[in-house]
Design a protein around this motif. Structure first.
Motif, short mmCIF file in Angstrom:
data_model
loop_
_atom_site.label_atom_id
_atom_site.label_comp_id
_atom_site.label_asym_id
_atom_site.label_seq_id
_atom_site.Cartn_x
_atom_site.Cartn_y
_atom_site.Cartn_z
N ARG A 8 147.58 22.09 -2.04
CA ARG A 8 148.41 23.12 -2.66
C ARG A 8 148.94 24.06 -1.57
N GLY A 12 152.86 24.97 -0.72
CA GLY A 12 153.42 26.13 -0.66
C GLY A 12 154.10 26.73 0.72
N THR A 18 162.17 31.10 1.58
CA THR A 18 162.45 31.98 0.24
C THR A 18 161.97 31.26 -1.08
N LEU A 21 162.90 31.49 -4.96
CA LEU A 21 164.14 32.49 -5.26
C LEU A 21 165.41 31.59 -5.57
N MET A 22 165.51 30.66 -4.62
CA MET A 22 166.88 29.85 -4.74
C MET A 22 166.60 28.57 -5.16
N GLY A 122 144.01 22.34 -16.09
CA GLY A 122 144.58 22.98 -14.94
C GLY A 122 145.85 22.07 -14.43
N HIS A 148 147.48 28.95 -19.66
CA HIS A 148 146.80 28.51 -18.21
C HIS A 148 147.77 28.42 -17.09
N GLY A 149 148.95 28.87 -17.30
CA GLY A 149 149.79 29.21 -16.25
C GLY A 149 150.49 27.80 -15.57
N ARG A 150 150.88 26.83 -16.62
CA ARG A 150 151.08 25.69 -16.16
C ARG A 150 152.67 25.60 -16.16
N VAL A 358 157.02 22.98 -9.72
CA VAL A 358 155.54 22.84 -9.15
C VAL A 358 155.31 23.83 -8.04
N ARG A 359 155.89 23.61 -7.26
CA ARG A 359 155.91 24.01 -5.85
C ARG A 359 156.20 25.67 -6.10
N THR A 360 157.30 26.20 -6.61
CA THR A 360 157.67 27.37 -6.67
C THR A 360 157.24 28.27 -7.90
N ARG A 361 156.78 27.38 -8.74
CA ARG A 361 156.19 28.05 -10.28
C ARG A 361 157.61 28.64 -11.07
N ARG A 362 158.57 28.31 -10.79
CA ARG A 362 159.67 28.67 -11.78
C ARG A 362 159.84 27.61 -12.64
N LYS A 363 160.08 28.07 -13.89
CA LYS A 363 160.17 27.25 -14.94
C LYS A 363 161.34 26.05 -14.97
N PRO B 301 143.14 28.10 -13.74
CA PRO B 301 143.82 27.95 -14.91
C PRO B 301 143.02 28.63 -16.07
N SER B 304 143.24 32.32 -15.91
CA SER B 304 144.49 32.80 -16.41
C SER B 304 144.46 32.78 -17.81
N ALA B 305 143.78 31.88 -18.53
CA ALA B 305 143.81 31.97 -19.99
C ALA B 305 143.10 33.11 -20.35
N ARG B 331 148.66 31.11 -5.29
CA ARG B 331 150.15 31.34 -5.91
C ARG B 331 150.25 30.73 -7.71
N HIS B 335 151.47 33.81 -10.17
CA HIS B 335 152.59 33.42 -11.18
C HIS B 335 152.51 33.39 -12.56
N ALA B 336 151.25 32.96 -12.72
CA ALA B 336 150.64 33.08 -14.24
C ALA B 336 150.32 34.49 -14.70
N ARG B 339 154.02 35.98 -15.05
CA ARG B 339 154.49 35.66 -16.58
C ARG B 339 153.89 36.45 -17.66
N ARG B 394 163.74 37.37 1.74
CA ARG B 394 163.09 36.96 0.59
C ARG B 394 163.21 38.05 -0.40
N GLU B 401 169.44 37.93 -7.04
CA GLU B 401 169.36 37.14 -8.04
C GLU B 401 168.92 37.66 -9.32
N ARG B 429 173.77 33.11 1.05
CA ARG B 429 173.07 32.91 -0.25
C ARG B 429 173.81 33.95 -1.60
#
Lengths: 420, 1152
Positions: A8, A12, A18, A21-22, A122, A148-150, A358-363, B301, B304-305, B331, B335-336, B339, B394, B401, B429
């Protein structure tokens, strides 16, 4: 730190400086002799019948496949190569620490349970459409995935890429156009053969199914899982299940989310649902899904989505507003449309590959939140068709007004021991 | 109909006897006071109408069921039979109709009645499957009575044989979820065991039945995963403090991992539940404990929950924990947490996040800013704006953004300076972000900053001007098109296409002449195309370019643009340039040919490809295929051209290109060509995809192919389908195959190898008929010998060597559709004989001495009917041509290379002009002099059931009701109706005035026909009619009337043509003039009737709604209640013709 942590973290680090972010096209990360991070993600596929085999080709390195039909499993293992392990119980797959992403390609009556369990274990999740078989299950999926932050994606994609059926373009220019207000408001969207779609009514089920012996290769009880027990008949399972309410929603279940998710996006309804559903359909069977003539969704602001199962509106536009229309093939009565499109702002970018999410945790572009709302259209349609009457829906409480029978279809009990 | 009495305006006289008989309808509703039917008959009558075609009908029937009272409901439910013991489908539809109807808002008494009926049935039914069905049907309507009944089933779970009813009973309890349901489940807990007990435990949890907690706790140590998991889950949901120890212990024992008993989840669920109940402290304690325990990646996880649950119940109090989480090394976890933070808004939170952002590393700071951006609270704008200036990219870009996301175009004020202040990479960018915040109207500030920017930023900004179509700023862009900085210059050139107008063409031509780098040239060319496209008139677009070409030192640069600007002059110029010696010019001209729009350049490309010019061959091939494929040529002609190119395909990719192009043609022959590649291992997958796409209907259309050949091709393709979506595809193919209507479709008349199926010609049909069998056999043997001498097979084609007689099919054909490809040489002459009769003409149009300039395809020997083709559609001599010939009755239609050349013309009998064409005969290939070749000969016989159906109708399930020859399939008035010229003609003088009906009965249908009126003609279409009585009342009549005739001046709207007579008025004004054929469609579906006349919907209504408060004509129309019957012509006193009668039975699609 165990092996998983290392991988993991590697993922990352390999993202651009960045990260998060982008939106970065995958090829930017690649290069000769370089394994793109998406190829480092590992995956397992639950359900390797009709839809599941398609998931072999999606991103990620396959570690495990799972099916309750021995023949499906054997065929998948034969196609998968030697390092892939086969399972018959998905819960064992979820216990494998080295699996990053779980692909769920079972019939829809299993989706919610597996998503929720995968989130608890997880895993990030790639789920077939339709997302869930009931509205209530969709609410539980959102809760579990977020708690669960998935990361989650539904396996449909027209809101962010590919030519969108009869439109002859992807959705982006439509989104620009609608956001610009040129067509006016409210809008009416018609989804029918006239506008380039095909409601597959051959997914209608058969009635009076006779009990048949269960084939020895199939664990029928596990195939049914949370669905009510009904005697086995080959019509129920595998490539036929869409024709039965216990497992899916007929033609609407099959194509509904593909067709309607982009509509939700275009109309800006990703956080809400219609307030009213009208339906014109023959009486439905209690078990077997049938066809329908028309389903009409109305939102609080007056926007409407019309599913015209018979192409009754022979000159329907795909999108119609007070000031302009967009027809199949991106034809329009808006003067100088192409020039106009040039001058408009672009839609905000979305995350369009799941490995990036998955990598950036952006939805992901099509995640549990907006997918639940587009699947709600499917499930509202199913309930309205089954009850054959107009329904009034509260998109905040996610309950029907003045219709207890409809509300009893929002959460349908699962067969024990299965529980969300 | 028009009753004679009504012809006198204002006078309505009906004999009393008629009125009385009309008031006593034959079909009686269940509520009629005179109803003397037994209950069983009433039930059977209602059942016969299931499944209902519409919700309205369903509700009407359900109301009738409930109106029969408890005994009636019982009578229905009594008819349920166990699965496998008979077909009770209608009963199940009826029961479901009743519960759905009864469950509507405000239908309390019906709901109670339905519940009562089902509960009572539950007591009497014995089969477990039937009982499970009843339990499932109680779900919409069940309340306490249902609970009581289901409770009994729970209390004696082992009663009866077969599967346990505990599960369906419990599911009903869950649906009802009332206090009584909870009590019943508590009571059942001790009476069940094993899997049944698991079911009850699970339900007690879902309903959170605290009363059961103590007994559940006792079960917590029961052996076995299922019961343990259920008990833990149930205890968790109930959330009784007494369960804490057990749940915490189980989770600890499971090491807080994901494992089969879901103990960790249960503990979390419990925490949530106690939080919900108000014991937030207990909730928090558990959550914090879980967060402390679950710190390794695998268990994060869960952490997180726990955090999420905490946020739910402690809200902003958890902010410190969330803020602390940002320091976490994982990470996903960070992020969790972020959120979760999105939901915690407010100025205090923003202040704390701002403070935190100052203390963390840039990566985490960027994450916080992104979260604030998603949260979208404008009070965080200060932090976000201040971060725009951060040194770390960053952070600055996350802020940019977030700002754009929050305030859109407003952000430009802040973003524009970043173009200047940020390093080059960042500036680019920022420009990407500006792309989605900026539109054409907001370009001015951007343009204003241009001169202050670094070259990199300036380039990016110019890119935005181009992308947003900033034509207003063309001067500024042209100004830097020669900039010394290469990046700026390149950006300006790239933006030209977005900004250039018609007036810029000369300037662009100058730029094109002076440009030196390939990218620059391409950019200017693109701009030139865009600018030329704005030149008016369109024909003049290429003119300035052609003019410039004469003096240009780089003519090739202009040539490359000409395909986009187009015109015949431009093509001529390009063709001329291709023959020039300069390689650059020649190459450019060639590329222009391949890029040419339309098919004007295709022949030239074919010639280049065939010329073995190694430099251009491959690209010429690709260009030819592409141009043909994207042209507007008819499909048959496209296919001929693609097949013509096939021998020139020298690589796999080239053959694949052909397959891909063929796949877009939805014709039977395209299917054959695609299928021919299925045996090619390298192309099998492509071919299979092509075969599928050609054969299956396209979305929203009814254009699927059918027949034996199609079936076997698709079956073969199933094996070869591959790719990510192939399982979808296979499923679609299988489903299509399963639904394909029976019928041979097109069958081959020629096997490609020998002349089986063919024979020699013996005299003409009339002479041949006079021969004795022995004479015929002898002559046939001689003719066959001659045939073998003259006709042969070469390269998959039948060829004729130039002497002898016609080649005849061994079989005769009546009505058919045939496909044949043919080829002649210079001066060639041949034809296709239909039913042994000459002929569909084939000849070299160069033979003007015999009038061949009209082209092939005409019915050459016709004297009274047209003999010449409508258009000349021949391909050049030596190339293949395609005929599609349809012969129905004595009428022939011919398509040549996709163009209609003969349109439904009578074929005269050449052998005896006094008689009409033979009803059947052989198909013959005419031997007439020179080298001939025929290939791909297919015939599809048209059965009577397909008479005059269109392909779409056939695919859609329509059948013909009238065969064009006689009244087979009709019953009634044979004296008054006769068949003339393929039409049914009613003549009141010829016989009696009774009606003519279809032999079959129809309930819901789509009925289409054509009719022709005489002046003031009056007729009608009776639908759902019995064979006796006045169909306007005992059934219903769709009016047929020359309603514009003066005698009908005082007509009521409900008497107009098309009206449901007396009930629903029609729109008037869409009839064609008397004597012309009208087309009409009547769709009856349940109580809805729609009538479409000549394409206009003139009636669309609901007969029951329309008659609810009495009919428009104030007559009794009991026939409106009829749901099925015959369809027929209602005979009055005028001559009327009907033809082309076809129907689609809409009831057939229902489940059986």
């Amino acid at each position: 730190m165990n092996k998983k942590t290392n991988r993991r973290q590697f993922l990352g680090r390999t993202a651009l400086a960045t990260a998060g972010l982008m939106i970065v096209p995958r090829h930017v990360l690649g290069g000769s002799g370089y394994a793109a991070p998406s190829d480092q993600l590992t995956k397992a596929i639950i359900g390797v019948g009709g839809m599941g085999r398609g998931h072999f080709d999606y991103e990620g390195r396959l570690l495990a496949v799972c099916d309750v039909d021995r023949d499906h499993l054997d065929a998948a293992l034969a196609a998968a190569g030697k390092d892939v392990k086969g399972y018959t119980d998905y819960r064992e797959v979820l216990q494998r620490a080295d699996v990053d992403v779980v692909h769920i390609a079972t019939p829809p009556h299993w989706h919610a349970l597996m998503v929720v369990e995968a989130a608890r274990a997880g895993k990030d999740i790639w789920c077939e459409k339709p997302m869930t078989r009931t509205i209530g299950e969709g609410i539980r999926v959102i809760e579990a995935v977020n708690q669960h932050g998935r990361m989650f994606r539904i396996n449909t994609w027209f809101r962010f890429k590919d030519t969108f059926y009869g439109l002859g373009t992807d959705v982006k220019p439509l989104k620009k156009l609608i956001a610009s207000g040129v067509l006016g408001w409210p809008l009416k969207v018609t989804v029918s053969g006239t506008t380039g779609y095909d409601w597959k009514f051959y997914w209608s089920g058969r009635t009076d199914l006779q009990p048949m012996p269960v084939p020895p290769v199939l664990d029928y009880d596990m195939w049914l899982g949370p669905a009510p027990y009904k005697p086995y008949n080959p019509e129920r399972v595998h490539s036929k299940f869409r024709g039965y309410w216990d497992y899916d929603g007929g033609g609407l279940g099959d194509m509904g989310q593909h067709y309607l998710d982009p509509v939700q996006y275009l109309l800006g309804k990703d956080d809400t649902s219609p307030v009213r559903v009208d339906v014109d359909a023959p009486q439905q069977h209690y078990d077997a899904a049938g066809s329908w003539r028309r389903i009409e969704f109305t939102y609080a602001d007056g926007c409407r989505v019309i599913l015209d199962g018979e192409n009754r509106d022979t000159d329907a536009a795909y999108i119609e507003g007070p000031h302009g229309k967009i027809y199949r093939g991106f034809r329009s009565d808006v003067p100088d449309l192409q020039r106009l499109l040039e001058t408009l702002p672009d839609p905000e970018p979305q995350v369009e590959t799941f490995s990036e999410s998955v990598r950036t945790r952006r939805k992901f572009a099509l995640n549990e939140m907006n997918a639940h709302r587009s699947c709600t259209l499917v499930n509202l349609g199913v309930i309205a068709v089954r009850l054959g009457r107009t329904l009034h829906y509260d998109p905040v409480a996610q309950r029907f007004h003045d219709d207890e029978a409809a509300n009893r279809l929002i959460d349908q009990p699962m067969r024990a021991p299965w529980v969300l | 109909m028009i009753r004679r009495t009504l012809r006198k305006p204002g006078v309505r006289i009906l004999p009393i006897a008629v009125l009385i008989s009309l008031a006593m309808p034959a079909s009686v509703s269940a509520r009629s006071p005179q109803d003397v039917r037994t209950l069983a008959t009433k039930v059977a009558d209602i059942l016969a109408q299931f499944p209902a075609a519409s919700s309205e009908q369903r509700d009407r029937l359900a109301a009738q069921m409930l109106a029969l009272g408890d005994p009636g409901v019982a009578e229905f439910v009594r008819r349920l039979v166990p699965v496998g013991a008979g077909n009770d489908t209608a009963v199940r539809f009826a029961v479901n109709a009743m519960v759905v109807y009864a469950s509507r808002f405000g239908g309390e008494s019906d709901r109670a009645a339905a519940e009562r009926g089902l509960v009572s049935a539950l007591g009497t039914a014995s089969d477990p499957e039937v009982r499970a069905f009843i339990l499932s049907q109680l779900r919409p309507v069940g309340r306490d009575e249902a609970v009581r009944a289901a409770a009994q089933l729970l209390a004696s779970p082992s009663g009866g044989t077969g599967p346990s009813l505990v599960e369906p009973s419990t599911q009903l309890m869950l649906a009802i979820h009332s206090a009584s349901a909870r009590q019943a489940l508590v009571a059942a807990l001790d009476k069940t065991a094993g899997a049944d007990q698991v079911t009850v435990v699970k339900a007690l949890g879902e309903l959170r039945v605290d009363e059961a907690n103590a007994r559940l706790l006792a079960l917590a140590s029961a052996p076995g995963v299922p019961i343990r998991k259920s008990v833990l889950g149930a205890l968790a949901r109930i959330g009784n403090p007494a369960s804490h120890r057990v749940l915490a212990g189980a989770a600890r024992a499971a090491d807080y991992r994901y494992e089969p008993t879901n103990a960790t989840t249960a503990l979390l669920e419990y925490a949530k539940r106690v939080g919900e109940k108000g014991d937030v402290a207990a909730c928090e304690k558990i959550c914090r404990e879980l967060m402390k325990k679950c710190t390794d990646p695998e268990r994060l996880p869960t952490s997180s929950a726990a955090l999420a649950v905490l946020v739910d119940y402690r809200g902003h109090d958890v902010l410190p924990a969330l803020i602390a989480a940002v320091d976490h090394r994982d990470r996903d976890y960070r992020h969790a947490a972020l959120r979760l933070a999105e939901g915690l808004t407010g100025v205090a939170a923003i202040r704390q996040w701002s403070a935190k952002a100052q203390k963390v590393d840039p990566e985490r700071r960027a994450e916080i800013i992104a979260m604030l951006g998603r949260q979208g609270d404008r009070r965080s704008l200060a932090l976000i704006r201040s971060s725009l200036a951060a040194t770390d990219s960053r952070v600055a870009l996350a802020a940019a953004e977030a700002l754009a996301h929050m305030i859109g175009a407003e952000a430009n004020v802040d973003l524009l300076p970043m173009l200047k202040s940020r390093p080059a990479g960042d500036a680019r960018r920022v420009a990407d972000i500006l792309q989605w915040t900026t539109d054409e109207r907001h370009l001015d500030p951007l343009v204003a900053t241009l001169d202050t920017l670094s070259p990199e930023a300036k380039a990016a900004a110019i890119g935005i001007i181009g992308a947003k179509g900033g034509r207003r700023f063309a001067p500024q862009v042209f100004a830097v098109a020669g900039d010394t900085n290469p990046e700026v210059r390149a950006a300006a050139l790239g933006a030209l296409a977005g900004v250039a107008g018609a007036g810029d063409v000369p300037q662009l031509l100058r730029l094109l002449e002076s440009a030196s780098e390939p990218a620059a040239i391409a950019d200017v060319q693109r701009a030139l195309v865009a600018a030329a496209a704005q030149v008016q008139p369109a024909q003049a677009r290429s003119n300035p370019l052609l003019e410039a070409m004469t003096t240009s030192a780089h003519a090739e640069r202009i040539i490359e643009v000409l395909p986009q600007t187009g015109g015949t002059g431009a093509l001529a110029a390009v063709v001329g340039q291709f023959d020039r010696p300069e390689p650059a010019v020649k190459a450019a001209a060639f590329k222009a040919l391949t890029d040419w729009k339309g098919i004007d350049a295709a022949d030239r490309l074919f010639a280049i490809c065939a010329s073995a010019d190694a430099t251009y061959r491959g690209r010429a091939f690709a260009g030819f295929v592409r141009q043909i494929s994207s042209s507007s040529l008819p499909a048959d002609q496209k296919l001929l051209q693609l097949r013509r190119a096939l021998p020139l395909a020298s690589t796999l990719d080239e053959r694949r290109a052909i397959v891909r192009a063929v796949e877009r043609l939805k014709t039977f022959q395209a299917f054959l060509v695609a299928a021919s590649f299925l045996d090619d291992a390298q192309l099998a997958a492509d071919a299979a995809g092509a075969v599928m796409r050609i054969a299956l209907p396209t979305a929203g259309a009814r254009d699927g192919l059918t027949g034996t050949v199609v079936r076997s091709g698709l079956t073969k393709a199933l094996q070869a389908l591959a790719g990510p979506e192939s399982e979808y595809d296979k499923e679609n193919v299988r489903t299509y195959l399963a639904a394909m209507p029976a019928g041979e479709g097109f069958v081959p008349l020629f096997n490609g190898r020998d002349l089986s199926g063919w024979k020699g010609l013996v005299e003409n049909p009339i002479a041949r008929a006079k021969l004795t069998p022995e004479q015929l056999a002898a002559k046939q043997a001689e003719a066959d010998a001659r045939m073998r001498a003259n006709w042969s097979v070469r390269d998959n084609a039948i060829v004729f060597n130039g002497s002898g007689d016609n080649l005849c099919t061994t079989r005769d054909y009546r009505d058919f559709e045939m496909i044949v490809d043919w080829r002649i040489t210079k001066g060639g002459d041949s034809g296709i004989y239909l039913r042994g009769t000459p002929q569909v003409q084939i000849w070299d149009p160069a033979r003007t001495d015999v009038g061949a300039e009209v082209g092939s395809g005409g019915l050459y020997n016709n004297q009274n009917n047209p003999s010449k083709p409508l258009v000349r559609a021949d391909n050049p001599v030596g190339e293949w041509n395609t005929f599609r010939i349809t012969m129905v009755g004595d009428k022939v239609t011919v398509f040549l290379n996709g163009l209609k050349v003969v349109d439904n013309v009578t074929l005269e009998n050449y052998w005896d002009r006094k008689q009409g064409i033979f009803p059947s005969g052989a198909i013959e290939l005419q031997a007439h002099g020179t080298d001939l070749a025929f290939r791909d000969i297919y015939v599809r016989e048209l059965s009577e059931a397909e008479y005059r159906l269109t392909d779409e109708e056939r695919a859609d399930g329509f059948v013909a009701l009238f065969n064009g020859r006689n009244l087979d399939g009709w019953i009634g008035n044979f004296g008054g109706y006769k068949v003339e010229d393929g039409a049914m003609v009613y003549d009141p003088k010829a016989g009696n005035r009774t009606n003519l009906y279809t032999a079959s009965q129809y309930a819901d249908f789509q009925f289409r026909f054509e009719f022709q009126l005489t002046p003031a003609a009056n007729s009608g279409v009776g639908i759902r009619a019995p064979l006796e009585g006045d169909a306007a009342y005992v059934a219903m009549e769709i009016q047929v009337l020359d309603d514009g005739a003066p005698v009908y001046a005082a007509l009521q709207p409900h008497q107009y043509h098309g009206s449901v007579y007396g009930v629903i008025p029609a729109q008037r004004g869409f009839l064609k003039p008397v004597g012309e054929w009208n087309s009409e469609e009547i769709v009856a579906r349940g109580s809805r009737v729609r009538v479409t006349l000549n394409g206009h919907v003139i009636v669309d209504g609901d007969i029951l709604e329309a008659s609810r408060n009495g009919t428009l004509d104030h007559q009794q129309h009991p026939g409106l209640q009829r749901m099925q019957g015959h369809i027929g012509w209602l005979s009055h006193d005028s001559v009327v013709k009907f033809r082309n009668v076809r129907i689609k039975d809409l009831s057939g699609g229902k489940t059986d």
